[in-house]
Design a protein around this motif. Structure first.
Motif: not given
Length: 73
Positions: A8-23, A28-34, A40-44
């Protein structure tokens, strides 16, 4: 590498393009928009369920656990 993990997406910083996913029951696991698989525009969004593969690199500090091939559920 571990495959097909649900989180589950814990937080995603849209303007920076990265966030954290909780398991559940794990760190937690780090995620990058790439790594997000979509057009289209990639975000969680917060609390959004995702399926992903887990890449682990103990040589890195904060991003030692990284989500790749992230797909929204």
């Amino acid at each position: 590498m571990r495959y097909n993990i649900i989180g589950v997406c814990k937080i995603f910083y849209e303007e920076e393009g990265w966030g954290w996913i909780s398991i559940e029951g794990e760190a937690d696991v780090w995620v990058h928009f790439s790594s997000i698989q979509m057009d289209g525009f990639k975000l969680l969004n917060k609390d959004e369920k995702v399926l992903f593969d887990l890449e682990e690199n103990p040589n890195l500090k904060e991003q030692s656990r990284r989500a790749v091939n992230v797909r929204k559920l």
